[in-house]
Design a protein around this motif. Structure first.
Motif, PDB file in Angstrom:
ATOM      1  N   GLU A  94       0.822  -1.200   0.000  1.00 34.63           N
ATOM      2  CA  GLU A  94       0.000   0.000   0.000  1.00 34.63           C
ATOM      3  C   GLU A  94       0.868   1.267   0.000  1.00 34.63           C
ATOM      4  N   PRO A 106      -3.360  -6.500   5.086  1.00 32.49           N
ATOM      5  CA  PRO A 106      -4.364  -7.196   5.920  1.00 32.49           C
ATOM      6  C   PRO A 106      -4.736  -8.593   5.424  1.00 32.49           C
ATOM      7  N   CYS A 124       1.095   1.762   7.235  1.00 33.41           N
ATOM      8  CA  CYS A 124       0.088   2.412   8.075  1.00 33.41           C
ATOM      9  C   CYS A 124       0.099   3.935   7.902  1.00 33.41           C
ATOM     10  N   MET A 157      -2.395   3.911   5.044  1.00 30.43           N
ATOM     11  CA  MET A 157      -3.697   3.278   5.263  1.00 30.43           C
ATOM     12  C   MET A 157      -4.244   3.475   6.673  1.00 30.43           C
ATOM     13  N   TYR A 189      -4.408   2.444  10.702  1.00 27.43           N
ATOM     14  CA  TYR A 189      -4.459   1.071  11.220  1.00 27.43           C
ATOM     15  C   TYR A 189      -5.868   0.671  11.645  1.00 27.43           C
ATOM     16  N   TRP A 190      -6.867   1.332  11.047  1.00 31.28           N
ATOM     17  CA  TRP A 190      -8.269   1.024  11.339  1.00 31.28           C
ATOM     18  C   TRP A 190      -8.679  -0.358  10.835  1.00 31.28           C
ATOM     19  N   GLU A 191      -7.905  -0.933   9.895  1.00 27.63           N
ATOM     20  CA  GLU A 191      -8.247  -2.268   9.407  1.00 27.63           C
ATOM     21  C   GLU A 191      -7.768  -3.379  10.347  1.00 27.63           C
ATOM     22  N   TYR A 192      -6.896  -3.055  11.293  1.00 24.60           N
ATOM     23  CA  TYR A 192      -6.230  -4.094  12.067  1.00 24.60           C
ATOM     24  C   TYR A 192      -6.960  -4.584  13.329  1.00 24.60           C
ATOM     25  N   GLN A 242      -5.909   7.343   0.236  1.00 23.13           N
ATOM     26  CA  GLN A 242      -6.855   6.218   0.213  1.00 23.13           C
ATOM     27  C   GLN A 242      -7.958   6.452  -0.824  1.00 23.13           C
TER      28      GLN A 242
END
Length: 368
Positions: free
Chosen positions: A146, A177, A201, A204, A206-209, A265
């Motif tokens: 990313e 992810p 991060c 992106m 780190y809300w996906e983690y 994003q």
């Protein structure tokens, strides 16, 4: 926090501060833990500064798939080689990819045979080459995680604005992810905590983690690349493990926010869509790569060039796939340092500046 000095990074390489954090790690650990650093850049920094040798023996660091050169599939590399051989094509790539072995050859050998293969430092350099060479087809090998994907997206948008019909990319970006899901759901998984890649991060967030951490009960710390960043990331992860707590913490707050770069994003979502991708040595991971959106299909080199049917052939000795999943260490490979060296690589991790095998070779980590 490191002191603010005229040399900003020197504060994050301060031996006294690093030793202080290491001492706290030693005081905190009471049992064995296996942590994976995602990024190959982190692996090299850990080896370069000897941090792996300064940790308590209870902590084992294993090395993740975060080396884009290493995980680019053999099929994609062979496809790149076939495109680069074609007349009237200028094939552009980051320098790391030129020595990565395909089934039978590499981009260096294509260039030595007369192919027009050029090293660029940015996909925008490839756009410039396209503008300067309207009688040639310019293809950029769009590898990376990313972190580099926004620049690839920008190149496509810029080429469209300039009306360039001789520019395309070979889409090869991969996503962190889905790789975490693949590693943690494997029956061979032994990872108990992650050091998440700080530069990914930065883009992106780190809300996906957190959902991944919760699903697999695996704490994570967003971690940078300097010695102090790395030991602070390890300390935060070990503290969570020792306390029986599952969360995602940010040990790289000077660069990373929870939300990340929203503009980048949005640009990624405009140009790319998630697609299944084959990772070298690991296999296909669902929705783990970026393909071009329908509106930008004309910039997809796989649509522009007929590469025919590709039959790949991996080295039967190389254990890169197991290294990239944290199952084995590079020094456990029977070919490490003998049949496989940076000059005679069998697998991509021995070639790339972010490859775990290259780090072990360069910094003298032998089989214990």
């Amino acid at each position: 926090m490191a002191e603010q000095t005229p040399d900003f990074l020197a504060g994050y390489r301060n031996a006294k501060l690093v030793k202080t954090v290491l001492a706290e790690i030693h005081q905190t650990v009471t049992q064995p833990w296996t942590l994976m650093e995602i990024c190959g850049g982190q692996t090299h920094a850990i080896m370069q500064y000897g941090l792996d040798q300064l940790l308590p023996p209870e902590i084992e660091l294993v090395h993740g798939p975060g080396c884009p050169v290493c995980v680019t599939s053999l099929e994609l590399i062979d496809q790149a080689l076939m495109i680069a051989k074609q007349p009237d094509v200028i094939f552009t790539s980051f320098g790391d990819m030129l020595r990565v072995p395909g089934s039978k050859e590499d981009l260096f050998s294509i260039r030595a045979a007369g192919g027009q293969v050029r090293v660029v430092y940015s996909p925008m350099d490839a756009v410039k080459i396209a503008a300067e060479n309207p009688d040639k087809q310019i293809v950029f090998f769009a590898i990376g995680f990313e972190t580099t994907a926004p620049a690839n997206a920008m190149a496509v948008i810029q080429a469209e604005k300039m009306g360039l019909d001789n520019f395309s990319i070979l889409p090869a970006n991969v996503l962190v992810p889905p790789a975490m899901h693949a590693i943690l759901s494997s029956p061979n998984n032994r990872i108990q905590g992650f050091l998440a890649a700080g530069h990914v991060c930065a883009i992106m967030g780190y809300w996906e983690y957190p959902p991944i951490a919760e699903q697999y009960q695996t704490p994570m710390a967003v971690t940078g690349f300097e010695p102090l960043d790395l030991v602070e990331g390890i300390l935060q992860t070990v503290k969570m493990l020792e306390e029986g707590r599952v969360a995602v913490e940010n040990a790289y707050s000077r660069v990373v926010t929870y939300e990340g770069n929203k503009i980048a994003q949005a640009m990624l979502a405009k140009v790319f869509k998630p697609v299944d991708r084959n990772w070298r040595g690991i296999g296909t991971i669902p929705l783990s790569g970026y393909g071009l959106q329908e509106a930008y299909q004309q910039f997809d080199a796989t649509q522009r060039f007929d590469t025919g049917s590709i039959q790949t052939e991996e080295s039967k000795i190389c254990i890169a796939g197991q290294v990239l999943q944290g199952i084995k260490k590079p020094s456990e490979c029977p070919a490490f340092g003998t049949l496989c060296t940076p000059q005679t690589p069998l697998g991509a991790p021995m070639v790339s500046s972010e490859g775990a095998c290259a780090a072990y070779y360069r910094y003298g980590r032998k089989k214990s």
